[in-house]
Design a protein around this motif. Sequence first.
Motif, PDB file in Angstrom:
ATOM      1  N   ASP A 111      38.119  36.874  41.731  1.00 42.95           N
ATOM      2  CA  ASP A 111      36.927  36.948  42.577  1.00 42.95           C
ATOM      3  C   ASP A 111      36.020  38.098  42.140  1.00 42.95           C
ATOM      4  OD1 ASP A 111      37.958  34.835  43.990  1.00 42.95           O
ATOM      5  OD2 ASP A 111      38.710  36.052  45.650  1.00 42.95           O
ATOM      6  N   ALA A 112      36.609  39.230  41.796  1.00 49.00           N
ATOM      7  CA  ALA A 112      35.824  40.394  41.393  1.00 49.00           C
ATOM      8  C   ALA A 112      35.127  40.158  40.057  1.00 49.00           C
ATOM      9  CB  ALA A 112      36.723  41.625  41.313  1.00 49.00           C
ATOM     10  N   PHE A 113      35.844  39.627  39.087  1.00 48.07           N
ATOM     11  CA  PHE A 113      35.263  39.400  37.767  1.00 48.07           C
ATOM     12  C   PHE A 113      34.172  38.330  37.804  1.00 48.07           C
ATOM     13  CE2 PHE A 113      39.476  40.964  35.859  1.00 48.07           C
ATOM     14  CZ  PHE A 113      38.939  42.210  35.555  1.00 48.07           C
ATOM     15  N   VAL A 114      34.404  37.269  38.568  1.00 47.94           N
ATOM     16  CA  VAL A 114      33.403  36.206  38.671  1.00 47.94           C
ATOM     17  C   VAL A 114      32.147  36.734  39.354  1.00 47.94           C
ATOM     18  CG1 VAL A 114      32.860  34.012  39.803  1.00 47.94           C
ATOM     19  CG2 VAL A 114      35.028  34.281  38.606  1.00 47.94           C
ATOM     20  N   GLU A 115      32.328  37.543  40.364  1.00 49.52           N
ATOM     21  CA  GLU A 115      31.194  38.066  41.127  1.00 49.52           C
ATOM     22  C   GLU A 115      30.402  39.118  40.354  1.00 49.52           C
ATOM     23  OE1 GLU A 115      30.841  40.992  44.923  1.00 49.52           O
ATOM     24  OE2 GLU A 115      31.961  39.136  45.289  1.00 49.52           O
ATOM     25  N   SER A 116      31.098  40.021  39.692  1.00 46.99           N
ATOM     26  CA  SER A 116      30.419  41.182  39.095  1.00 46.99           C
ATOM     27  C   SER A 116      30.509  41.268  37.580  1.00 46.99           C
ATOM     28  CB  SER A 116      30.996  42.477  39.690  1.00 46.99           C
ATOM     29  OG  SER A 116      30.881  42.473  41.099  1.00 46.99           O
ATOM     30  N   GLY A 117      31.352  40.460  36.952  1.00 48.92           N
ATOM     31  CA  GLY A 117      31.559  40.576  35.522  1.00 48.92           C
ATOM     32  C   GLY A 117      32.600  41.635  35.211  1.00 48.92           C
ATOM     33  N   TYR A 118      33.058  41.621  33.981  1.00 51.43           N
ATOM     34  CA  TYR A 118      34.135  42.536  33.592  1.00 51.43           C
ATOM     35  C   TYR A 118      33.702  43.997  33.661  1.00 51.43           C
ATOM     36  CZ  TYR A 118      37.719  44.817  30.775  1.00 51.43           C
ATOM     37  OH  TYR A 118      38.725  45.659  30.343  1.00 51.43           O
ATOM     38  N   HIS A 119      32.586  44.306  33.066  1.00 50.33           N
ATOM     39  CA  HIS A 119      32.191  45.700  32.906  1.00 50.33           C
ATOM     40  C   HIS A 119      31.862  46.373  34.236  1.00 50.33           C
ATOM     41  CE1 HIS A 119      32.287  45.329  28.576  1.00 50.33           C
ATOM     42  NE2 HIS A 119      31.538  44.252  28.653  1.00 50.33           N
ATOM     43  N   ALA A 120      31.320  45.620  35.175  1.00 51.20           N
ATOM     44  CA  ALA A 120      30.923  46.212  36.456  1.00 51.20           C
ATOM     45  C   ALA A 120      32.065  46.243  37.470  1.00 51.20           C
ATOM     46  CB  ALA A 120      29.737  45.442  37.042  1.00 51.20           C
ATOM     47  N   THR A 121      33.215  45.696  37.108  1.00 52.17           N
ATOM     48  CA  THR A 121      34.362  45.665  38.011  1.00 52.17           C
ATOM     49  C   THR A 121      35.326  46.803  37.667  1.00 52.17           C
ATOM     50  OG1 THR A 121      34.212  43.264  38.295  1.00 52.17           O
ATOM     51  CG2 THR A 121      36.323  44.303  38.819  1.00 52.17           C
ATOM     52  N   ALA A 122      35.709  47.552  38.666  1.00 50.18           N
ATOM     53  CA  ALA A 122      36.669  48.641  38.483  1.00 50.18           C
ATOM     54  C   ALA A 122      38.019  48.240  39.063  1.00 50.18           C
ATOM     55  CB  ALA A 122      36.177  49.911  39.170  1.00 50.18           C
ATOM     56  N   MET A 123      39.072  48.839  38.557  1.00 44.08           N
ATOM     57  CA  MET A 123      40.408  48.571  39.086  1.00 44.08           C
ATOM     58  C   MET A 123      40.477  48.931  40.566  1.00 44.08           C
ATOM     59  SD  MET A 123      42.359  47.162  36.803  1.00 44.08           S
ATOM     60  CE  MET A 123      44.122  47.550  36.659  1.00 44.08           C
ATOM     61  N   ASP A 124      39.718  49.942  40.984  1.00 41.82           N
ATOM     62  CA  ASP A 124      39.653  50.296  42.411  1.00 41.82           C
ATOM     63  C   ASP A 124      39.161  49.109  43.233  1.00 41.82           C
ATOM     64  OD1 ASP A 124      40.497  53.034  42.439  1.00 41.82           O
ATOM     65  OD2 ASP A 124      38.610  53.578  41.498  1.00 41.82           O
ATOM     66  N   ASP A 125      38.153  48.408  42.716  1.00 38.52           N
ATOM     67  CA  ASP A 125      37.597  47.255  43.423  1.00 38.52           C
ATOM     68  C   ASP A 125      38.656  46.170  43.600  1.00 38.52           C
ATOM     69  OD1 ASP A 125      35.096  48.529  43.308  1.00 38.52           O
ATOM     70  OD2 ASP A 125      34.629  47.588  41.375  1.00 38.52           O
ATOM     71  N   ILE A 126      39.410  45.927  42.540  1.00 37.57           N
ATOM     72  CA  ILE A 126      40.426  44.872  42.581  1.00 37.57           C
ATOM     73  C   ILE A 126      41.554  45.246  43.529  1.00 37.57           C
ATOM     74  CG2 ILE A 126      42.127  43.619  41.188  1.00 37.57           C
ATOM     75  CD1 ILE A 126      40.178  44.046  38.796  1.00 37.57           C
ATOM     76  N   ALA A 127      41.995  46.492  43.464  1.00 36.77           N
ATOM     77  CA  ALA A 127      43.057  46.940  44.361  1.00 36.77           C
ATOM     78  C   ALA A 127      42.624  46.815  45.817  1.00 36.77           C
ATOM     79  CB  ALA A 127      43.441  48.381  44.041  1.00 36.77           C
ATOM     80  N   GLU A 128      41.383  47.194  46.088  1.00 30.86           N
ATOM     81  CA  GLU A 128      40.879  47.102  47.458  1.00 30.86           C
ATOM     82  C   GLU A 128      40.824  45.659  47.928  1.00 30.86           C
ATOM     83  OE1 GLU A 128      36.923  48.385  50.077  1.00 30.86           O
ATOM     84  OE2 GLU A 128      37.147  49.072  47.997  1.00 30.86           O
ATOM     85  N   ARG A 129      40.337  44.760  47.074  1.00 33.68           N
ATOM     86  CA  ARG A 129      40.280  43.342  47.433  1.00 33.68           C
ATOM     87  C   ARG A 129      41.678  42.788  47.714  1.00 33.68           C
ATOM     88  NH1 ARG A 129      35.766  39.926  45.849  1.00 33.68           N
ATOM     89  NH2 ARG A 129      34.038  41.180  45.051  1.00 33.68           N
ATOM     90  N   ALA A 130      42.642  43.239  46.926  1.00 31.98           N
ATOM     91  CA  ALA A 130      44.006  42.724  47.070  1.00 31.98           C
ATOM     92  C   ALA A 130      44.758  43.402  48.206  1.00 31.98           C
ATOM     93  CB  ALA A 130      44.763  42.917  45.763  1.00 31.98           C
ATOM     94  N   GLY A 131      44.216  44.503  48.711  1.00 32.48           N
ATOM     95  CA  GLY A 131      44.881  45.224  49.785  1.00 32.48           C
ATOM     96  C   GLY A 131      46.112  45.978  49.319  1.00 32.48           C
ATOM     97  N   VAL A 132      46.060  46.486  48.089  1.00 32.58           N
ATOM     98  CA  VAL A 132      47.184  47.240  47.541  1.00 32.58           C
ATOM     99  C   VAL A 132      46.670  48.572  46.989  1.00 32.58           C
ATOM    100  CG1 VAL A 132      48.396  45.120  46.921  1.00 32.58           C
ATOM    101  CG2 VAL A 132      46.989  46.291  45.197  1.00 32.58           C
ATOM    102  N   SER A 133      47.572  49.451  46.683  1.00 31.39           N
ATOM    103  CA  SER A 133      47.200  50.715  46.068  1.00 31.39           C
ATOM    104  C   SER A 133      47.037  50.514  44.565  1.00 31.39           C
ATOM    105  CB  SER A 133      48.273  51.772  46.325  1.00 31.39           C
ATOM    106  OG  SER A 133      49.486  51.405  45.686  1.00 31.39           O
ATOM    107  N   LYS A 134      46.319  51.421  43.921  1.00 30.22           N
ATOM    108  CA  LYS A 134      46.160  51.321  42.473  1.00 30.22           C
ATOM    109  C   LYS A 134      47.500  51.413  41.737  1.00 30.22           C
ATOM    110  CE  LYS A 134      42.906  53.232  40.107  1.00 30.22           C
ATOM    111  NZ  LYS A 134      41.948  54.236  39.564  1.00 30.22           N
ATOM    112  N   PRO A 135      48.428  52.267  42.173  1.00 32.28           N
ATOM    113  CA  PRO A 135      49.731  52.285  41.493  1.00 32.28           C
ATOM    114  C   PRO A 135      50.433  50.933  41.505  1.00 32.28           C
ATOM    115  CG  PRO A 135      49.469  54.275  42.775  1.00 32.28           C
ATOM    116  CD  PRO A 135      48.308  53.392  43.132  1.00 32.28           C
TER     117      PRO A 135
END
Length: 206
Positions: free
Chosen positions: A26-50
């Motif tokens: 969802d993050a990559f489709v919405e924003s593209g690879y370069h504009a997506t941060a791992m923080d964004d993905i972790a937040e969407r998934a409801g998990v911590s970055k670790p």
Amino acid sequence: MSTDAGVRRRRSRAERRHQLLEAARDAFVESGYHATAMDDIAERAGVSKPVLYQHFPSKLDLYLGLLDQQAATLVELIEQALQSTQDNQQRIAATVEAYFDFVDTPDGAYRLVFESDLVAEAAVKRRVEAVTDACAGAVAEVIQEDTGLDADHAFLLGVCLAGMAQACAARWVALQRPVPRSRAAELVRCLGWSGLESFPLARTPE
């Protein structure tokens, strides 16, 4: 009352991986690879970055995992279409429909394969080229078997048919489905069949 009541079941590794891939998609489709941060993905998934890094060491690994997933889906759709009938006109129709099936989804995940903003990355380029060749090759095998053409000629025809279906299906979505899907697919089928039927059938029809 069970002492486990109200305790959330721990996700299996496979379930967690699926959850993370969905969030990343969802993050990559919405924003593209370069504009997506791992923080964004972790937040969407409801998990911590670790937790995210336990499954995917880098953003590129996560992207490649998604790309492999989508590539496998497309190849499977094409192979199923080609195996669904021995009638070549119907085979073309089924193959075209497979491309429309792949792109006509709410999540827009097809863009990771057809419209990646990371094709300059060697690992991504290899995967995109591999899935393109796999689909064209699957079509080419049928063409070679049915026409007696050599492998090189059959492959180029496979590239033509697969590329036409892919380009039309993706553009149809990008243009916000300007005509009914059945009509769009029929146009591609008619064009593809008008070309391929000029090659005589080398096998005995079943």
